[in-house]
Scaffold this motif. Structure first.
Motif, PDB file in Angstrom:
ATOM      1  N   GLN A  78       0.841  -1.202   0.000  1.00 33.32           N
ATOM      2  CA  GLN A  78       0.000   0.000   0.000  1.00 33.32           C
ATOM      3  C   GLN A  78       0.872   1.246   0.000  1.00 33.32           C
ATOM      4  O   GLN A  78       0.601   2.218  -0.712  1.00 33.32           O
ATOM      5  N   THR A 101       2.171   6.687  -6.943  1.00 40.32           N
ATOM      6  CA  THR A 101       1.103   7.536  -7.483  1.00 40.32           C
ATOM      7  C   THR A 101       1.208   8.995  -7.021  1.00 40.32           C
ATOM      8  O   THR A 101       0.308   9.783  -7.285  1.00 40.32           O
ATOM      9  N   LEU A 149     -14.018   2.809  -7.751  1.00 37.51           N
ATOM     10  CA  LEU A 149     -14.170   4.105  -7.089  1.00 37.51           C
ATOM     11  C   LEU A 149     -15.641   4.434  -6.834  1.00 37.51           C
ATOM     12  O   LEU A 149     -15.995   4.954  -5.775  1.00 37.51           O
ATOM     13  N   TRP A 179     -11.747   5.176   0.996  1.00 34.72           N
ATOM     14  CA  TRP A 179     -10.840   4.058   1.160  1.00 34.72           C
ATOM     15  C   TRP A 179     -10.717   3.664   2.633  1.00 34.72           C
ATOM     16  O   TRP A 179     -10.739   2.476   2.988  1.00 34.72           O
ATOM     17  N   TRP A 221       2.353   1.806  -3.399  1.00 37.35           N
ATOM     18  CA  TRP A 221       1.344   2.381  -4.299  1.00 37.35           C
ATOM     19  C   TRP A 221       1.198   3.880  -4.032  1.00 37.35           C
ATOM     20  O   TRP A 221       1.114   4.682  -4.973  1.00 37.35           O
ATOM     21  N   GLN A 222       1.210   4.276  -2.773  1.00 35.59           N
ATOM     22  CA  GLN A 222       1.108   5.699  -2.432  1.00 35.59           C
ATOM     23  C   GLN A 222       2.288   6.480  -3.000  1.00 35.59           C
ATOM     24  O   GLN A 222       2.118   7.577  -3.541  1.00 35.59           O
ATOM     25  N   GLN A 227     -11.319   0.357 -12.688  1.00 39.23           N
ATOM     26  CA  GLN A 227     -10.887   1.347 -11.704  1.00 39.23           C
ATOM     27  C   GLN A 227     -11.994   2.346 -11.435  1.00 39.23           C
ATOM     28  O   GLN A 227     -12.247   2.717 -10.279  1.00 39.23           O
ATOM     29  N   GLN A 269      -4.682  -4.318  -5.812  1.00 31.55           N
ATOM     30  CA  GLN A 269      -4.246  -2.926  -5.993  1.00 31.55           C
ATOM     31  C   GLN A 269      -4.308  -2.432  -7.435  1.00 31.55           C
ATOM     32  O   GLN A 269      -4.295  -1.215  -7.659  1.00 31.55           O
ATOM     33  N   TRP A 323      -2.033  11.057   3.113  1.00 34.25           N
ATOM     34  CA  TRP A 323      -1.678   9.650   2.985  1.00 34.25           C
ATOM     35  C   TRP A 323      -0.443   9.302   3.809  1.00 34.25           C
ATOM     36  O   TRP A 323      -0.393   8.266   4.473  1.00 34.25           O
ATOM     37  N   LEU A 343      -6.923   0.187  -7.963  1.00 35.01           N
ATOM     38  CA  LEU A 343      -6.848   1.492  -7.318  1.00 35.01           C
ATOM     39  C   LEU A 343      -6.304   2.525  -8.303  1.00 35.01           C
ATOM     40  O   LEU A 343      -5.550   2.193  -9.211  1.00 35.01           O
ATOM     41  N   PHE A 380     -11.976  10.248  -2.059  1.00 39.34           N
ATOM     42  CA  PHE A 380     -11.437   8.908  -2.260  1.00 39.34           C
ATOM     43  C   PHE A 380     -10.695   8.431  -1.017  1.00 39.34           C
ATOM     44  O   PHE A 380     -10.830   7.274  -0.592  1.00 39.34           O
ATOM     45  N   GLN A 420      -4.139   5.003 -10.267  1.00 37.52           N
ATOM     46  CA  GLN A 420      -2.686   5.055 -10.422  1.00 37.52           C
ATOM     47  C   GLN A 420      -2.145   6.478 -10.529  1.00 37.52           C
ATOM     48  O   GLN A 420      -1.014   6.696 -10.961  1.00 37.52           O
TER      49      GLN A 420
END
Length: 349
Positions: free
Chosen positions: A96, A103, A305, A254, A99-100, A301, A277, A131, A280, A250, A282
């Motif tokens: 996770q 992106t 959402l 989440w 990914w943060q 995606q 993932q 985040w 989610l 979002f 991008q």
């Protein structure tokens, strides 16, 4: 009530249950978070100064190193669940976070600094990032809980966690500080790691791991995970002002969805987390991104959402009753199995 809530949530999530195209399967080096090979894998790989292991946790590589250390130290408990530690349920945390980072969600959203940007400090994690701040409580607190439980054995040095440059009061930096401010949260993470460690003694006679039920381990991990989010959410409401309305929505959607996922004891191993993932976003959401047709996003995606938004709205409209009913439906192993099948259908190929 259990059957009713399963039907309600199934209907809520059903738009996202569209099959994923086969090219969404994550393969090769992509299965690991960005810069995974460059992150420290052992606590003694971090800098030591004045007899203290110094952790610069507002640097992506160092925070990733905490996760890598946790995964390496806990690997022996999960050997039965997949080769090369792939069955370790702690993979969800670094993936996770990766990914943060990938992106752009860890960079300074106010653009007041160059923190997190290629023309400045690319590996910097901004204290203004919602985040990044939320993740602090899913990185540093689990790590301290693991140290306290004895996952790393007897360390030859103390731990020093460096504070951010601003808004230092929103975080804790030592065992004493964290225990005094959030004893329940620290206890929840310590309990998960103590459960793993307790199985080591049971396994000595049989000389094999694991001697625990994966469902029990997942229950303890998810309890701690949701406690971290519940503690951090009100604390970082002010960080949402730096985000676009779609991105802020979002983020909250989440966080709400995690409670529903947690109740199923979803296994956050390497394979499951990666497959999930891909649905989610991008990139960061910006003003003008309108569901269900955000430009550049796959149909899946967009649908995910939409589903997360609908689930959050439904839970708010019912005053949290939807989550309570869902948790009741997930209170048995059979119920959780149904819940996991529903979630896994989002990532089915």
């Amino acid at each position: 009530f259990g059957v009713h809530v399963l039907l309600v949530v199934t209907v809520t999530l059903s738009p996202a249950a569209a099959a994923a195209p086969s090219d969404n399967e994550v393969t090769g080096e992509d299965v690991y978070p960005p810069l995974w090979d460059l992150a420290p894998g052992n606590l003694l790989d971090f800098p030591v100064k004045d007899n203290k292991i110094v952790l610069s946790v507002w640097n992506y590589r160092d925070r990733l190193g905490l996760y890598k250390s946790l995964l390496n130290a806990s690997a022996k408990y999960f050997g039965a669940f997949g080769p090369e530690n792939s069955g370790n349920i702690l993979w969800g945390l670094p993936l996770q976070h990766g990914w943060q980072f990938h992106t752009g969600r860890l960079a300074d959203p106010s653009r007041g600094t160059s923190c997190g940007y290629e023309d400045g400090e690319l590996l910097c994690q901004s204290v203004r990032s919602w985040w990044s701040c939320m993740n602090y409580y899913l990185a540093i607190i689990p790590f301290l809980g693991a140290v306290e439980a004895g996952l790393f054995g007897q360390l030859p040095y103390e731990i020093e966690i460096l504070p951010p440059e601003e808004q230092k009061e929103d975080f804790c930096y030592s065992f004493k500080d964290c225990w005094s401010h959030m004893p329940k949260l620290m206890d929840d993470w310590k309990a998960f790691f103590e459960y793993l460690l307790s199985t080591e003694h049971k396994a000595v006679s049989s000389a094999s791991f694991p001697s625990f039920k994966l469902d029990d381990a997942l229950g303890l991990m998810w309890k701690a995970h949701t406690s971290s989010i519940a503690h951090a959410l009100p604390k970082f409401q002010d960080r949402l002002k730096y985000l676009s309305d779609p991105e802020a929505n979002f983020g909250e959607d989440w966080a709400n969805a995690v409670d529903f996922i947690a109740a199923t004891h979803f296994s956050t191993d390497l394979h499951n987390t990666n497959n999930f993932q891909v649905f989610l976003p991008q990139r960061m959401l910006v003003e003008g991104d309108v569901l269900p047709s955000i430009s550049g996003f796959s149909p899946q995606q967009n649908k995910v959402l939409v589903s997360l938004r609908a689930l959050h709205k439904a839970n708010k409209l019912t005053g949290g009753l939807l989550l309570k009913l869902w948790r009741k439906a997930m209170s048995t192993e059979a119920g959780r199995k149904m819940g996991r099948k529903l979630i896994e259908s989002l990532a089915s190929s």
